[in-house]
Design a protein around this motif. Structure first.
Motif, mmCIF file in Angstrom:
data_model
loop_
_atom_site.group_PDB
_atom_site.id
_atom_site.type_symbol
_atom_site.label_atom_id
_atom_site.label_comp_id
_atom_site.label_asym_id
_atom_site.label_seq_id
_atom_site.Cartn_x
_atom_site.Cartn_y
_atom_site.Cartn_z
ATOM 1 N N ASN A 160 -2.030 8.328 4.228
ATOM 2 C CA ASN A 160 -0.930 8.750 5.103
ATOM 3 C C ASN A 160 -0.338 7.566 5.854
ATOM 4 O O ASN A 160 0.877 7.458 6.012
ATOM 5 C CB ASN A 160 -1.403 9.819 6.093
ATOM 6 N N LYS A 161 -1.199 6.677 6.306
ATOM 7 C CA LYS A 161 -0.729 5.489 7.016
ATOM 8 C C LYS A 161 0.110 4.608 6.094
ATOM 9 O O LYS A 161 1.156 4.080 6.489
ATOM 10 C CB LYS A 161 -1.924 4.706 7.568
ATOM 11 N N ALA A 162 -0.326 4.451 4.860
ATOM 12 C CA ALA A 162 0.417 3.645 3.890
ATOM 13 C C ALA A 162 1.782 4.268 3.595
ATOM 14 O O ALA A 162 2.783 3.553 3.491
ATOM 15 C CB ALA A 162 -0.384 3.481 2.606
ATOM 16 N N TRP A 163 1.836 5.573 3.491
ATOM 17 C CA TRP A 163 3.121 6.243 3.235
ATOM 18 C C TRP A 163 4.062 6.087 4.426
ATOM 19 O O TRP A 163 5.261 5.877 4.257
ATOM 20 C CB TRP A 163 2.904 7.730 2.928
ATOM 21 N N ARG A 164 3.544 6.204 5.629
ATOM 22 C CA ARG A 164 4.382 6.028 6.821
ATOM 23 C C ARG A 164 4.908 4.592 6.892
ATOM 24 O O ARG A 164 6.058 4.364 7.250
ATOM 25 C CB ARG A 164 3.599 6.374 8.086
ATOM 26 N N THR A 165 4.080 3.642 6.537
ATOM 27 C CA THR A 165 4.499 2.243 6.551
ATOM 28 C C THR A 165 5.595 2.001 5.515
ATOM 29 O O THR A 165 6.568 1.295 5.784
ATOM 30 C CB THR A 165 3.295 1.319 6.267
ATOM 31 N N ARG A 166 5.474 2.592 4.340
ATOM 32 C CA ARG A 166 6.482 2.433 3.295
ATOM 33 C C ARG A 166 7.825 3.026 3.709
ATOM 34 O O ARG A 166 8.872 2.530 3.348
ATOM 35 C CB ARG A 166 6.022 3.102 2.009
ATOM 36 N N ARG A 167 7.774 4.145 4.425
ATOM 37 C CA ARG A 167 9.010 4.795 4.856
ATOM 38 C C ARG A 167 9.611 4.116 6.086
ATOM 39 O O ARG A 167 10.682 4.470 6.533
ATOM 40 C CB ARG A 167 8.757 6.268 5.178
ATOM 41 N N GLY A 168 8.876 3.179 6.682
ATOM 42 C CA GLY A 168 9.368 2.447 7.822
ATOM 43 C C GLY A 168 9.149 3.161 9.140
ATOM 44 O O GLY A 168 9.741 2.798 10.150
ATOM 45 N N GLU A 169 8.284 4.167 9.140
ATOM 46 C CA GLU A 169 7.993 4.881 10.390
ATOM 47 C C GLU A 169 7.000 4.086 11.223
ATOM 48 O O GLU A 169 6.262 3.249 10.710
ATOM 49 C CB GLU A 169 7.384 6.257 10.087
ATOM 50 N N LYS A 170 6.995 4.383 12.500
ATOM 51 C CA LYS A 170 5.990 3.789 13.385
ATOM 52 C C LYS A 170 4.650 4.446 13.094
ATOM 53 O O LYS A 170 4.556 5.664 12.987
ATOM 54 C CB LYS A 170 6.330 4.036 14.842
ATOM 55 N N PRO A 171 3.585 3.665 12.977
ATOM 56 C CA PRO A 171 2.258 4.258 12.792
ATOM 57 C C PRO A 171 1.865 5.053 14.028
ATOM 58 O O PRO A 171 2.056 4.610 15.164
ATOM 59 C CB PRO A 171 1.326 3.074 12.593
#
Length: 173
Positions: A160-171
């Motif tokens: 989930n963290k990797a997907w959020r990082t790819r989408r450019g969201e804040k962790p």
């Protein structure tokens, strides 16, 4: 990602296949599912390894390997996790298992002095054996469950963290 982290510590599949104690499994070791590392195989192998790590037998690796083959989970991770109990960690881990067993049974803890002899082993089976074996059983089930569900949670969180990082969201914290 947990896969990259785990793969750094796993032995090569050729070295595991060459292990003398695992040759009893023969061609069963050629199943590709035993060497594939994904969330299902990793959490199963980690849980199995921790489960068998608390068994007070000299062939924990073989038992863990057999279970990994039957359940088709990652074989190297299952074998490597058993080594949580090694010659340095066995005394405190097994003493802790004895404490758990004597607490559950409600028996008074007895002082004992270890001797490397068959007579001491036979005598100990009657005195501290039931509490020790029950403690090992409880610890193996609890550690296996914590390992299984804990690695599953860590793996999901990491993905989930990797997907959020790819989408450019804040962790999220």
């Amino acid at each position: 990602m947990p896969r990259k982290f785990i793969q750094r510590f796993l032995p090569d599949h050729n070295s595991v296949k060459a292990n003398k104690s695992l040759r009893v499994f023969g061609t069963l070791l050629h199943d590709p599912n035993l060497w594939h590392l994904n969330r299902r195989s990793a959490k199963g192998a980690f849980g199995l390894g921790l489960f068998f790590a608390f068994w007070p037998v000299p062939f924990q690796m073989v038992l863990s390997a057999a279970a990994a083959i039957v359940l088709r989970v990652n074989l190297p991770l299952s074998i490597a996790t058993v080594w949580i109990t090694n010659p340095l960690t066995m005394p405190p881990i097994f003493y802790g298992a004895y404490l758990v067993g004597s607490t559950v049974l409600g028996t008074e803890m007895t002082n004992f002095h270890f001797e490397l002899s068959w007579s001491w082993v036979i005598e100990s089976i009657n005195t501290i054996g039931p509490a020790f074996l029950l403690g090992c059983l409880i610890c193996s089930v609890v550690a296996g469950a914590i390992g299984y569900f804990g690695l599953d949670g860590i793996w999901r969180w990491s993905v989930n963290k990797a997907w959020r990082t790819r989408r450019g969201e804040k962790p999220q914290a």
